[in-house]
Design a protein around this motif. Structure first.
Motif, PDB file in Angstrom:
ATOM      1  N   PRO A 376     -10.206   3.515   3.562  1.00  0.00           N
ATOM      2  CA  PRO A 376     -10.435   4.967   3.588  1.00  0.00           C
ATOM      3  C   PRO A 376     -10.083   5.552   4.946  1.00  0.00           C
ATOM      4  CG  PRO A 376     -12.514   3.783   3.696  1.00  0.00           C
ATOM      5  CD  PRO A 376     -11.457   2.755   3.410  1.00  0.00           C
ATOM      6  N   PRO A 377      -9.785   6.844   5.001  1.00  0.00           N
ATOM      7  CA  PRO A 377      -9.437   7.470   6.287  1.00  0.00           C
ATOM      8  C   PRO A 377     -10.626   7.475   7.235  1.00  0.00           C
ATOM      9  CG  PRO A 377      -9.741   9.128   4.580  1.00  0.00           C
ATOM     10  CD  PRO A 377      -9.772   7.809   3.886  1.00  0.00           C
ATOM     11  N   ALA A 378     -10.321   7.418   8.533  1.00  0.00           N
ATOM     12  CA  ALA A 378     -11.366   7.396   9.554  1.00  0.00           C
ATOM     13  C   ALA A 378     -11.458   8.707  10.319  1.00  0.00           C
ATOM     14  CB  ALA A 378     -11.116   6.250  10.534  1.00  0.00           C
ATOM     15  N   ILE A 379     -10.361   9.478  10.367  1.00  0.00           N
ATOM     16  CA  ILE A 379     -10.342  10.742  11.103  1.00  0.00           C
ATOM     17  C   ILE A 379      -9.683  11.809  10.232  1.00  0.00           C
ATOM     18  CG2 ILE A 379     -10.353   9.723  13.415  1.00  0.00           C
ATOM     19  CD1 ILE A 379      -7.325   9.975  13.463  1.00  0.00           C
ATOM     20  N   PRO A 380     -10.004  13.088  10.450  1.00  0.00           N
ATOM     21  CA  PRO A 380      -9.511  14.156   9.579  1.00  0.00           C
ATOM     22  C   PRO A 380      -7.989  14.316   9.559  1.00  0.00           C
ATOM     23  CG  PRO A 380     -11.370  14.924  10.876  1.00  0.00           C
ATOM     24  CD  PRO A 380     -10.993  13.586  11.422  1.00  0.00           C
ATOM     25  N   GLN A 382      -5.700  11.858   9.977  1.00  0.00           N
ATOM     26  CA  GLN A 382      -5.039  10.562   9.801  1.00  0.00           C
ATOM     27  C   GLN A 382      -3.880  10.675   8.812  1.00  0.00           C
ATOM     28  OE1 GLN A 382      -7.726   7.280   9.220  1.00  0.00           O
ATOM     29  NE2 GLN A 382      -6.208   6.059   8.115  1.00  0.00           N
ATOM     30  N   ALA A 383      -2.781  10.023   9.125  1.00  0.00           N
ATOM     31  CA  ALA A 383      -1.619  10.028   8.235  1.00  0.00           C
ATOM     32  C   ALA A 383      -1.908   9.186   6.990  1.00  0.00           C
ATOM     33  CB  ALA A 383      -0.397   9.483   8.965  1.00  0.00           C
ATOM     34  N   PRO A 384      -1.421   9.624   5.833  1.00  0.00           N
ATOM     35  CA  PRO A 384      -1.688   8.855   4.603  1.00  0.00           C
ATOM     36  C   PRO A 384      -0.979   7.503   4.632  1.00  0.00           C
ATOM     37  CG  PRO A 384      -0.128  10.624   4.173  1.00  0.00           C
ATOM     38  CD  PRO A 384      -0.636  10.832   5.569  1.00  0.00           C
ATOM     39  N   PRO A 385      -1.522   6.518   3.958  1.00  0.00           N
ATOM     40  CA  PRO A 385      -0.891   5.190   3.936  1.00  0.00           C
ATOM     41  C   PRO A 385       0.388   5.209   3.112  1.00  0.00           C
ATOM     42  CG  PRO A 385      -2.737   5.242   2.416  1.00  0.00           C
ATOM     43  CD  PRO A 385      -2.763   6.554   3.159  1.00  0.00           C
ATOM     44  N   ALA A 386       1.311   4.345   3.446  1.00  0.00           N
ATOM     45  CA  ALA A 386       2.551   4.254   2.678  1.00  0.00           C
ATOM     46  C   ALA A 386       2.283   3.823   1.245  1.00  0.00           C
ATOM     47  CB  ALA A 386       3.506   3.273   3.364  1.00  0.00           C
ATOM     48  N   ASP A 387       1.327   2.911   1.074  1.00  0.00           N
ATOM     49  CA  ASP A 387       0.951   2.452  -0.256  1.00  0.00           C
ATOM     50  C   ASP A 387      -0.556   2.649  -0.425  1.00  0.00           C
ATOM     51  OD1 ASP A 387       0.536   1.279  -2.680  1.00  0.00           O
ATOM     52  OD2 ASP A 387       1.084  -0.753  -2.070  1.00  0.00           O
ATOM     53  N   PRO A 388      -0.985   3.565  -1.303  1.00  0.00           N
ATOM     54  CA  PRO A 388      -2.421   3.810  -1.457  1.00  0.00           C
ATOM     55  C   PRO A 388      -3.139   2.692  -2.200  1.00  0.00           C
ATOM     56  CG  PRO A 388      -1.207   5.091  -3.059  1.00  0.00           C
ATOM     57  CD  PRO A 388      -0.179   4.424  -2.170  1.00  0.00           C
ATOM     58  N   GLY A 389      -2.394   1.773  -2.802  1.00  0.00           N
ATOM     59  CA  GLY A 389      -3.012   0.709  -3.587  1.00  0.00           C
ATOM     60  C   GLY A 389      -3.458   1.208  -4.950  1.00  0.00           C
ATOM     61  N   LEU A 390      -4.343   0.456  -5.571  1.00  0.00           N
ATOM     62  CA  LEU A 390      -4.839   0.795  -6.912  1.00  0.00           C
ATOM     63  C   LEU A 390      -6.361   0.842  -6.886  1.00  0.00           C
ATOM     64  CD1 LEU A 390      -2.715  -1.682  -9.090  1.00  0.00           C
ATOM     65  CD2 LEU A 390      -2.115   0.653  -8.440  1.00  0.00           C
ATOM     66  N   ILE A 391      -6.953   1.838  -7.577  1.00  0.00           N
ATOM     67  CA  ILE A 391      -8.398   1.814  -7.741  1.00  0.00           C
ATOM     68  C   ILE A 391      -8.742   0.667  -8.697  1.00  0.00           C
ATOM     69  CG2 ILE A 391      -8.565   4.308  -7.378  1.00  0.00           C
ATOM     70  CD1 ILE A 391      -9.203   4.512 -10.428  1.00  0.00           C
ATOM     71  N   PRO A 392      -9.967   0.156  -8.658  1.00  0.00           N
ATOM     72  CA  PRO A 392     -10.321  -0.921  -9.595  1.00  0.00           C
ATOM     73  C   PRO A 392     -10.314  -0.413 -11.030  1.00  0.00           C
ATOM     74  CG  PRO A 392     -12.266  -0.124  -8.443  1.00  0.00           C
ATOM     75  CD  PRO A 392     -11.093   0.511  -7.775  1.00  0.00           C
ATOM     76  N   PHE A 432      -6.991  11.297  -0.264  1.00  0.00           N
ATOM     77  CA  PHE A 432      -6.880  12.649   0.278  1.00  0.00           C
ATOM     78  C   PHE A 432      -8.193  13.418   0.150  1.00  0.00           C
ATOM     79  CE2 PHE A 432      -2.293  11.892  -0.007  1.00  0.00           C
ATOM     80  CZ  PHE A 432      -1.867  12.459   1.185  1.00  0.00           C
ATOM     81  N   HIS A 433      -8.931  13.206  -0.938  1.00  0.00           N
ATOM     82  CA  HIS A 433     -10.245  13.837  -1.058  1.00  0.00           C
ATOM     83  C   HIS A 433     -11.164  13.371   0.062  1.00  0.00           C
ATOM     84  CE1 HIS A 433      -9.912  16.150  -4.677  1.00  0.00           C
ATOM     85  NE2 HIS A 433      -9.526  15.121  -5.413  1.00  0.00           N
ATOM     86  N   GLN A 434     -11.146  12.071   0.351  1.00  0.00           N
ATOM     87  CA  GLN A 434     -12.006  11.532   1.405  1.00  0.00           C
ATOM     88  C   GLN A 434     -11.607  12.095   2.767  1.00  0.00           C
ATOM     89  OE1 GLN A 434     -11.390   7.358   0.694  1.00  0.00           O
ATOM     90  NE2 GLN A 434     -13.085   7.197  -0.759  1.00  0.00           N
ATOM     91  N   ARG A 435     -10.313  12.243   2.998  1.00  0.00           N
ATOM     92  CA  ARG A 435      -9.867  12.804   4.287  1.00  0.00           C
ATOM     93  C   ARG A 435     -10.304  14.260   4.420  1.00  0.00           C
ATOM     94  NH1 ARG A 435      -3.609  13.421   6.132  1.00  0.00           N
ATOM     95  NH2 ARG A 435      -3.774  15.141   4.640  1.00  0.00           N
ATOM     96  N   THR A 436     -10.235  15.010   3.324  1.00  0.00           N
ATOM     97  CA  THR A 436     -10.663  16.411   3.366  1.00  0.00           C
ATOM     98  C   THR A 436     -12.138  16.525   3.720  1.00  0.00           C
ATOM     99  OG1 THR A 436      -8.998  17.029   1.722  1.00  0.00           O
ATOM    100  CG2 THR A 436     -10.862  18.531   2.013  1.00  0.00           C
TER     101      THR A 436
END
Length: 446
Positions: A376-380, A382-392, A432-436
């Motif tokens: 998850p993002p640590a700062i407001p 922060q650049a998005p990851p190249a690969d967001p992965g998959l939710i479980p 992105f929701h978490q970063r917001t």
């Protein structure tokens, strides 16, 4: 996934007198877990290949099988399955969440139907209501494990109405709080144990239910109304609203998370108020934006931790029962039953709970292998990851995959492709929701 389906259906076999009836029930479970837009007697019969709805209607109304024992077996399957998944993670709270859900109905012939407040409609409407118990394992999974339909007293007391609706001769009127006692009694008889029981004002306001839990030495965190009276000592009794105004100062509020949601931490301000009893207290939640208050009356038996952190975690674990209702209705047709008799409605509920249990256990046990989300993002900024992965894997996604395994008109890799696409898209949205949320300033409203 087929393994968990086969395991539960094999467990249920002992509830049926005839093998043909058990086979019809397995087809019913498969149908409610399919992609049918509506799940009623006609559509289910067509889906399973019957030439008419007669077999489906016989399964629900007249066939000889033990619905109560089936619910008990579903309950044990959920507890065993989520318990196995929990062994791979650190120990979390085990919560029993009580709530009721309804189904809107027309006419007056359906068992339990009455004009009443319907949470599903958000207003007073004609319908039926059923009290449910959800088994929640923190950070693992959750599923429905108990249900009792609420029946109005006038239907029980009128012999002609009771007979027309198929009500048992020994049925007695029970309030929703009393139905919750019956459900929890069944769960305890099956060896189910909870760290905490949670529920909304309907259950927190039931004195008989609270006394039942205290006799069982069962910790609870139950919502209560602002008018609920507290004994704060010295012969003084205050409503929850008065207690907050008189006993909670500005410095006593603590901003803490009620747990992690799909969009990040759920932050509120919290305070606790001691009562005359050392085992009871009031936990108050305050919305950071609106200042709206919610009150939780808590009981903690001797020897159990009384930390505020534990109570907040428990209070935050009531919401999964709402998610179970959403899944049960949207994914398995919990509220699409067109049956009218008491036994038929209960049997439909049990078979839907079985389908939900299969997917919930499968998703929980596959969680570690299917969760590849980026950190998850640590700062407001922060650049998005190249690969967001998959939710479980989620319960809806598990249901889709299970439906494709049983009925596969498309190429074998088609379902897997779309499942992967959806989960990657959801992982990106969640990031992105978490970063917001990190950019929000959480301050108390005066």
């Amino acid at each position: 996934m087929q393994r968990w389906r086969a395991e539960l259906l094999e467990r249920l076999r002992s509830c049926f007198v005839r093998t043909q009836t058990w086979q019809q029930a397995t087809r019913y479970v498969s149908a409610v877990a399919s992609d049918l837009p509506k799940r009623n007697g006609w559509t289910i019969a067509e889906h399973v290949g019957d030439r008419s709805p007669d077999r489906t209607q016989r399964l629900l109304n007249r066939a000889v099988w033990d619905g109560d024992e089936a619910m008990s077996l579903v309950r044990r399957f959920v507890v065993d399955g989520l318990g196995t998944a929990a062994r791979r993670r650190r120990r979390g709270l085990v919560v029993g969440a009580l709530d009721e859900t309804g189904q809107q109905k027309r006419g007056a012939a359906t068992c339990g139907v009455k004009r009443q407040y319907m949470g599903c409609a958000g207003r007073v409407d004609n319908g039926i209501n059923t009290v449910h118990l959800s088994y929640v394992r923190e950070q693992v999974g959750h599923a429905l494990i108990g249900a009792r339909q609420w029946i109005p007293a006038e239907q029980i007391d009128d012999p002609d109405t009771a007979q027309a609706m198929g009500l048992p001769a020994d049925l007695r009127f029970r309030t929703k709080g009393q139905l919750a006692i019956d459900i929890c009694t069944d769960a305890y008889a099956d060896g189910v144990r909870f760290d905490v029981i949670c529920g909304d004002e309907v259950y927190g306001g039931c004195t008989q239910l609270r006394e039942f839990f205290e006799q069982q030495q069962q910790a609870y965190v139950l919502r209560v109304a602002c008018t609920f009276l507290l004994d704060v000592g010295g012969g003084v009794r205050l409503t929850c609203q008065q207690a907050v105004k008189q006993l909670v100062g500005p410095r006593q509020w603590e901003v803490r998370s009620a747990g992690t949601g799909s969009k990040g931490q759920r932050w509120y301000a919290w305070a606790q108020i001691a009562t005359a009893s050392p085992r009871h207290l009031l936990l108050v939640r305050r919305h950071l934006g609106t200042g709206e208050l919610a009150f939780h009356y808590c009981y903690l038996p001797e020897g159990q931790p009384t930390t505020m952190t534990r109570l907040i975690r428990a209070a935050g674990l009531r919401w999964p029962v709402e998610e179970d209702f959403e899944f049960g209705k949207d994914q398995f047709g919990l509220d699409q039953c067109q049956a009218r008799l008491h036994t038929a409605i209960r049997r439909h509920t049990v078979l839907v709970m079985a389908a939900l249990a299969i997917c919930a256990v499968a998703a929980a046990q596959l969680r570690a292998r299917t969760d590849t989300q980026a950190p998850p993002p640590a700062i407001p900024d922060q650049a998005p990851p190249a690969d967001p992965g998959l939710i479980p894997l989620t319960v809806p996604e598990t249901r889709r995959l299970l439906a494709r395994l049983q009925h596969q008109p498309t190429p074998p890799d088609h379902a897997h492709h779309w499942s992967t696409w959806r989960r990657r898209h959801q992982a990106r949205s969640r990031w992105f929701h978490q970063r917001t949320r990190l950019s929000r300033a959480y301050v108390l409203v005066n």
